[in-house]
Design a protein around this motif. Structure first.
Motif: not given
Ligand code: LIP
Length: 288
Positions: A177-190, A192-195, A197-205
Motif C-alpha cells: 500500500a502507498l499511504v499518504a500522511t501529513g504533519f502538524g505545525y507544533a514541534a511536540g505533535r510532529r 509524536r507523528q514521527a514516532e 511514522l517510524r512504525a508505519v513506514l516498514p509495514r507499507v509500500r
C-alpha cells in the motif's frame, strides 16, 4: 435532504465557479515576495493570497446566496438563516503555495444545517461522517489551480475529476500500500507523528507527504494512493475532500468507528481500511 431544500447540484455549480475564480487569482500571484503572517506557530503561515482568495470566494457565494452561513479558514465566518453553510479553505497546502510547489488546492464544501441554534454554530470539529458540527456535507469541490484538476462530488451521486468518475484502489495488501500522511505545525505533535511514522513506514509500500489534505483525500478517491491518515485537520481541510473520497468508495473515519475529525482522519478503500486501521490504532496516532 428535504425535497424543498436547495438542489445540491446547483450549490456545487456555484462552489465550482467560486473555486475556479479563486484559482485564477492564486495562479496570477504577484511577482514579488508575498506578505506572510503566522498563526499557531512560526511555520503555520497565512499569506495575503489566502486572505484575498477567501474574500473572493465568500463574496462570490454570498452575492448569489446572501442568507447562507460561512465557515472559512481565514476568518470568513458568519451564521446563516437559509439552512445552508459553506466550509471554505482558500488555500489548502499554504506552505506549498508559498514555495511555488503546485500541490495546493481550493476546497469548498456545502452543508445543509438544521435552522435554529445549530445554524449559528461556527465552531470547528466534525461530529460525524460528513458532518461539520452543524450539518451534513451534500456537495464539495477540490480544485488544484496549478493543474486545473477539479474534483467534485454530490452526496449519493459519485465522485469525479474533470467529469470522469473516480474509484478507490482495490489494494488490500498493507505491504503493497502507498499511504499518504501529513504533519502538524507544533514541534511536540510532529515528534509524536514521527514516532507513529517510524512504525508505519516498514509495514507499507511507501509513504507520501504531499502537503495538502484535500488533495490527499482526492488521491485516495482516484486510487493514486491506497490510503491516507492525518491528525490535526480542521473542517475546512477535510469537508470537501472527505465527500469526494467517500463518493469514490472510500471509508473516511476516525479510530474505532468514530467520525473523522481533528483527532484523526483515516481514509482508504474497503479492501485496505481495516488493515491500515489495525496497524495505526495501537500506535496512538490520535494522541500528541
Ligand atoms: C495543511 C493540510 C496538510 C497538513 C498541513 C496543513 P493548510 O493545511 O492540508 O494536510 O499536513 O500541515 O495543515 O494549513 O495548508 O490549510
Amino acid at each position: 435532504m428535504p425535497s424543498s431544500g436547495p438542489d445540491p447540484r446547483g450549490l456545487l455549480d456555484l462552489a465550482v465557479a467560486a473555486a475556479h475564480a479563486a484559482g485564477r487569482l492564486l495562479e496570477a500571484r504577484p511577482d514579488r515576495a508575498l506578505t506572510v503572517d503566522t498563526k499557531s506557530t512560526a511555520t503555520d503561515v497565512v499569506t495575503e493570497m489566502d486572505t484575498a482568495a477567501e474574500r473572493l470566494i465568500v463574496e462570490t457565494l454570498l452575492t448569489a446566496r446572501p442568507d447562507d452561513g460561512m465557515l472559512g479558514e481565514e476568518g470568513g465566518r458568519r451564521p446563516g438563516r437559509s439552512g445552508v453553510r459553506w466550509v471554505v479553505d482558500p488555500i489548502d497546502g499554504t506552505v506549498n503555495y508559498l514555495y511555488g510547489i503546485p500541490q495546493y488546492a481550493v476546497s469548498i464544501a456545502v452543508e445543509l444545517v438544521s435552522p435554529g441554534p445549530a445554524a449559528q454554530h461556527t465552531g470547528a470539529g466534525h461530529t460525524g461522517a460528513g458532518h461539520t458540527g452543524a450539518g451534513e456535507v451534500v456537495a464539495g469541490v477540490v480544485h488544484q489551480p496549478a493543474t486545473g484538476a477539479t474534483y467534485t462530488a454530490v452526496r449519493g451521486e459519485g465522485a469525479f475529476r474533470d467529469g470522469r468518475r473516480l474509484s478507490v484502489s482495490g489494494q488490500g495488501d498493507l505491504g503493497q500500500a502507498l499511504v499518504a500522511t501529513g504533519f502538524g505545525y507544533a514541534a511536540g505533535r510532529r515528534a509524536r507523528q514521527a514516532e507513529v511514522l517510524r512504525a508505519v513506514l516498514p509495514r507499507v509500500r511507501d509513504i507520501r507527504r504531499f502537503g495538502s489534505a484535500a488533495l490527499d483525500l482526492c488521491l485516495v478517491a482516484s486510487g493514486q494512493v491506497d490510503g491516507y491518515y492525518e491528525r490535526g485537520l480542521q473542517p475546512w481541510d477535510l469537508a470537501a475532500g472527505a465527500l469526494v473520497a467517500r463518493e469514490a468508495g472510500a471509508r473516511v473515519e476516525g479510530l474505532h468507528g468514530g467520525p473523522p475529525g481533528e483527532r484523526l482522519v483515516l481514509a482508504a478503500g474497503p479492501a485496505l481500511f481495516a488493515a491500515l486501521h489495525d496497524l495505526l490504532a495501537p500506535l496512538g496516532p490520535d494522541r500528541d
